[in-house]
Design a protein around this motif. Structure first.
Motif, PDB file in Angstrom:
ATOM      1  N   GLU A 165       0.838  -1.201   0.000  1.00  0.00           N
ATOM      2  CA  GLU A 165       0.000   0.000   0.000  1.00  0.00           C
ATOM      3  C   GLU A 165       0.873   1.251   0.000  1.00  0.00           C
ATOM      4  O   GLU A 165       1.716   1.443   0.882  1.00  0.00           O
ATOM      5  CB  GLU A 165      -0.953   0.026   1.194  1.00  0.00           C
ATOM      6  CG  GLU A 165      -1.864   1.242   1.147  1.00  0.00           C
ATOM      7  CD  GLU A 165      -3.057   1.164   2.082  1.00  0.00           C
ATOM      8  OE1 GLU A 165      -3.901   2.083   2.019  1.00  0.00           O
ATOM      9  OE2 GLU A 165      -3.153   0.208   2.858  1.00  0.00           O
ATOM     10  N   ALA A 166       0.640   2.075  -0.989  1.00  0.00           N
ATOM     11  CA  ALA A 166       1.441   3.295  -1.145  1.00  0.00           C
ATOM     12  C   ALA A 166       0.895   4.410  -0.264  1.00  0.00           C
ATOM     13  O   ALA A 166      -0.316   4.602  -0.151  1.00  0.00           O
ATOM     14  CB  ALA A 166       1.429   3.734  -2.608  1.00  0.00           C
ATOM     15  N   GLU A 167       1.811   5.117   0.360  1.00  0.00           N
ATOM     16  CA  GLU A 167       1.424   6.314   1.104  1.00  0.00           C
ATOM     17  C   GLU A 167       1.556   7.515   0.167  1.00  0.00           C
ATOM     18  O   GLU A 167       2.191   7.427  -0.883  1.00  0.00           O
ATOM     19  CB  GLU A 167       2.341   6.473   2.319  1.00  0.00           C
ATOM     20  CG  GLU A 167       2.261   5.301   3.291  1.00  0.00           C
ATOM     21  CD  GLU A 167       3.349   5.355   4.352  1.00  0.00           C
ATOM     22  OE1 GLU A 167       3.872   6.468   4.603  1.00  0.00           O
ATOM     23  OE2 GLU A 167       3.677   4.303   4.909  1.00  0.00           O
ATOM     24  N   GLU A 168       0.958   8.608   0.559  1.00  0.00           N
ATOM     25  CA  GLU A 168       0.988   9.800  -0.297  1.00  0.00           C
ATOM     26  C   GLU A 168       2.416  10.271  -0.539  1.00  0.00           C
ATOM     27  O   GLU A 168       2.735  10.834  -1.588  1.00  0.00           O
ATOM     28  CB  GLU A 168       0.154  10.921   0.337  1.00  0.00           C
ATOM     29  CG  GLU A 168      -1.347  10.647   0.265  1.00  0.00           C
ATOM     30  CD  GLU A 168      -2.178  11.849   0.679  1.00  0.00           C
ATOM     31  OE1 GLU A 168      -1.744  12.986   0.400  1.00  0.00           O
ATOM     32  OE2 GLU A 168      -3.244  11.648   1.265  1.00  0.00           O
ATOM     33  N   THR A 169       3.300  10.012   0.439  1.00  0.00           N
ATOM     34  CA  THR A 169       4.696  10.436   0.282  1.00  0.00           C
ATOM     35  C   THR A 169       5.451   9.532  -0.694  1.00  0.00           C
ATOM     36  O   THR A 169       6.509   9.899  -1.196  1.00  0.00           O
ATOM     37  CB  THR A 169       5.418  10.416   1.642  1.00  0.00           C
ATOM     38  OG1 THR A 169       5.241   9.133   2.249  1.00  0.00           O
ATOM     39  CG2 THR A 169       4.883  11.491   2.563  1.00  0.00           C
ATOM     40  N   ASP A 170       4.921   8.307  -0.950  1.00  0.00           N
ATOM     41  CA  ASP A 170       5.580   7.377  -1.871  1.00  0.00           C
ATOM     42  C   ASP A 170       5.348   7.764  -3.325  1.00  0.00           C
ATOM     43  O   ASP A 170       6.174   7.485  -4.196  1.00  0.00           O
ATOM     44  CB  ASP A 170       5.060   5.942  -1.676  1.00  0.00           C
ATOM     45  CG  ASP A 170       5.410   5.379  -0.312  1.00  0.00           C
ATOM     46  OD1 ASP A 170       6.495   5.712   0.181  1.00  0.00           O
ATOM     47  OD2 ASP A 170       4.603   4.627   0.252  1.00  0.00           O
ATOM     48  N   LEU A 197      -0.229   1.778  -8.883  1.00  0.00           N
ATOM     49  CA  LEU A 197       0.821   2.531  -9.574  1.00  0.00           C
ATOM     50  C   LEU A 197       2.184   2.257  -8.938  1.00  0.00           C
ATOM     51  O   LEU A 197       3.195   2.143  -9.636  1.00  0.00           O
ATOM     52  CB  LEU A 197       0.507   4.028  -9.557  1.00  0.00           C
ATOM     53  CG  LEU A 197      -0.733   4.460 -10.352  1.00  0.00           C
ATOM     54  CD1 LEU A 197      -0.979   5.953 -10.173  1.00  0.00           C
ATOM     55  CD2 LEU A 197      -0.606   4.105 -11.829  1.00  0.00           C
ATOM     56  N   LEU A 198       2.212   2.139  -7.592  1.00  0.00           N
ATOM     57  CA  LEU A 198       3.473   1.814  -6.919  1.00  0.00           C
ATOM     58  C   LEU A 198       3.940   0.425  -7.332  1.00  0.00           C
ATOM     59  O   LEU A 198       5.130   0.206  -7.587  1.00  0.00           O
ATOM     60  CB  LEU A 198       3.293   1.875  -5.397  1.00  0.00           C
ATOM     61  CG  LEU A 198       4.530   1.473  -4.571  1.00  0.00           C
ATOM     62  CD1 LEU A 198       5.690   2.432  -4.825  1.00  0.00           C
ATOM     63  CD2 LEU A 198       4.196   1.434  -3.078  1.00  0.00           C
ATOM     64  N   GLU A 199       2.998  -0.531  -7.419  1.00  0.00           N
ATOM     65  CA  GLU A 199       3.348  -1.887  -7.834  1.00  0.00           C
ATOM     66  C   GLU A 199       3.957  -1.872  -9.236  1.00  0.00           C
ATOM     67  O   GLU A 199       4.936  -2.575  -9.514  1.00  0.00           O
ATOM     68  CB  GLU A 199       2.128  -2.798  -7.810  1.00  0.00           C
ATOM     69  CG  GLU A 199       2.461  -4.249  -8.155  1.00  0.00           C
ATOM     70  CD  GLU A 199       1.315  -4.986  -8.826  1.00  0.00           C
ATOM     71  OE1 GLU A 199       1.293  -6.220  -8.738  1.00  0.00           O
ATOM     72  OE2 GLU A 199       0.466  -4.339  -9.466  1.00  0.00           O
TER      73      GLU A 199
END
Length: 356
Positions: A207-212, A276-278
Motif C-alpha cells: 500500500e502506497a502512502e501519499e509520500t511514496d 501505480l506503486l506496484e
C-alpha cells in the motif's frame, strides 16, 4: 564474518546517536527509515554478541582440552567443543540471514485483489474461501482487514474482492501470494460427483502512502454512477459509486461498497496509488539481473503458484515443491508453514547472490 560485523557495529552506533536527536522526529519520512534500519541492525547486534560469546567459549574449551591430562575431563571437553562448534555454525547462518538487505517494502500494509478466473461460479466461490482463509490468518496476527470493493455473485462467492490488510510486517508475510491459485474439488452444484478444476488470481500490492507517490489531479478522470449488487440490482438510490481512470497509464479503479461518494473515492485512490506503486516496483525488478531475482517467483499474476486439491486434502506450492496434507487447516487460515518456507527460500537465494 567478524570484520563485517565490526563494520555494521559502526553504523549501529551512528544510528543510536541519530535516533536520540530531537530534530529527527520533525522529518517523519526520515525518522521512519532510520527506525527501520535501527531495528534491523539491533537484531544483528544482538545475534553478534551471542556469536562472540560462543567464539570465546569455544576458544576456552579448546585451550582446556590441550592443557587437560585427565582422560575423562578431555572427553568432556571434546563433547563441549562439538556442541559449541554446532552452535557457532548455527549462529553464523542466522547472522547471514539477518544481514541480507531488507526489502524496504516489507513493513508496508497491503492491498490484496482476489479475482475469479476460469471455472465460473466455482472459481468465484473459491475466491470467497481464500479471502476467508487470509482473513483468519490476519486475525491470528492481530492485523486489520478492510474490504475496499467487491463484486459478489448470488451464490455468495466473489467475481472480485479487493481488501486492505494492515498491521506489522504484512507485506513481508503475504508478498509471495501473488499469482494463480488452482483448486480441484467437487462443486456443491455438481450432482455427478466429478472433480472440477478452476482458478483464481491474487495480487498483493504494497500500500502506497501519499509520500511514496504523487498523483496529479489533472491526470485523473473521475466518473460517478449508481452502485449495483449481485444480479445487477441497485444497492442504493444515489450516484455514490466511483470510477477513477489514471490517464497516463490507463489504470482503472472502481469502488462502490460505501454509500458515501467521498468514502468510495478515498478508497479508490488508495487502490490506485498502490497499483501505480506496484507498476513502478515491477519495472525496477525487471531491470535487475536475472541472478538477483528470487526463485520463489516474481509476483507475476499469470504464474501458477499453488494447487488446492480437496479430495486428497492436499496443498502444493509449485515454486518450492512443498506439499502439505492439511488443506482443511489451510482453509481455516493455517498458512504459516507456506509463508515461512517461502521466506526461507527467498533468503537462501539472496544469500547466494549477495555472497554474505
Amino acid at each position: 564474518m567478524l570484520k563485517k560485523l565490526d563494520g555494521l557495529k559502526g553504523r549501529y552506533n551512528e544510528l543510536t546517536k541519530l535516533i536520540s536527536d530531537p530534530e529527527l522526529v520533525k522529518d517523519q519520512k526520515k525518522y521512519k527509515t532510520v527506525m527501520q534500519d535501527y531495528t534491523h541492525l539491533s537484531e544483528i547486534m544482538e545475534a553478534a554478541n551471542s556469536y562472540q560469546e560462543l567464539i570465546s567459549s569455544l576458544a576456552d574449551a579448546r585451550e582446556m582440552l590441550s592443557a587437560e591430562k585427565d582422560p575423562e575431563m578431555k572427553e568432556m571437553a571434546k563433547e563441549e567443543i562439538d556442541s559449541l562448534e554446532k552452535d557457532v555454525e548455527e549462529m553464523e547462518q542466522k547472522i547471514r540471514f539477518l544481514m541480507v538487505p531488507k526489502d524496504p517494502l516489507d513493513g508496508k500494509n497491503i492491498i490484496m485483489e482476489i479475482r475469479a478466473g476460469t471455472g465460473g461460479d466455482e472459481a468465484a466461490l473459491f475466491a470467497a474461501d481464500l479471502y476467508r482463509a487470509y482473513s483468519r490468518y490476519a486475525e491470528t496476527k492481530n492485523w486489520k482487514v478492510e474490504i475496499m470493493s467487491s463484486n459478489e455473485i448470488e451464490l455468495g462467492g466473489f467475481k472480485e474482492i479487493v481488501c486492505s490488510i494492515s498491521g506489522k510486517s504484512v507485506y513481508a508475510d503475504l508478498r509471495y501470494e501473488s499469482g494463480v491459485h488452482r483448486v480441484q474439488r467437487v462443486p456443491a452444484t455438481e450432482s455427478g460427483g466429478r472433480i472440477h478444476t478452476s482458478a483464481i488470481t491474487v495480487a498483493v500490492l504494497p500500500e502506497a502512502e501519499e509520500t511514496d507517490l504523487k498523483i496529479r489531479t489533472e491526470d485523473l478522470k473521475v466518473d460517478v454512477f449508481r452502485s449495483s449488487g449481485p444480479g445487477g440490482q441497485s444497492v442504493n438510490t444515489t450516484d455514490s459509486a466511483i470510477r477513477i481512470t489514471h490517464l497516463p497509464t490507463g489504470v482503472v479503479v472502481i469502488c462502490q461498497d460505501e454509500k458515501s461518494q467521498i468514502k468510495n473515492k478515498a478508497k479508490a485512490l488508495r487502490v490506485l496509488r498502490s497499483r501505480l506503486l506496484e507498476a513502478e516496483e515491477a519495472k525496477k525488478n525487471s531491470e535487475r539481473a536475472e541472478a538477483r531475482r528470487s526463485q520463489v517467483g516474481s509476483g507475476d499474476r499469470s504464474e501458477r503458484i499453488r494447487t488446492y486439491n480437496f479430495p486428497q486434502n492436499r496443498v502444493t506450492d509449485h515454486r518450492i515443491n512443498l506439499t502439505l496434507y492439511k488443506l482443511d487447516a489451510v482453509m481455516q487460515g493455517d498458512l504459516s508453514d507456506f509463508f515461512n518456507a517461502l521466506k526461507m527460500s527467498a533468503q537462501e537465494e539472496a544469500l547466494k547472490t549477495e555472497r554474505i
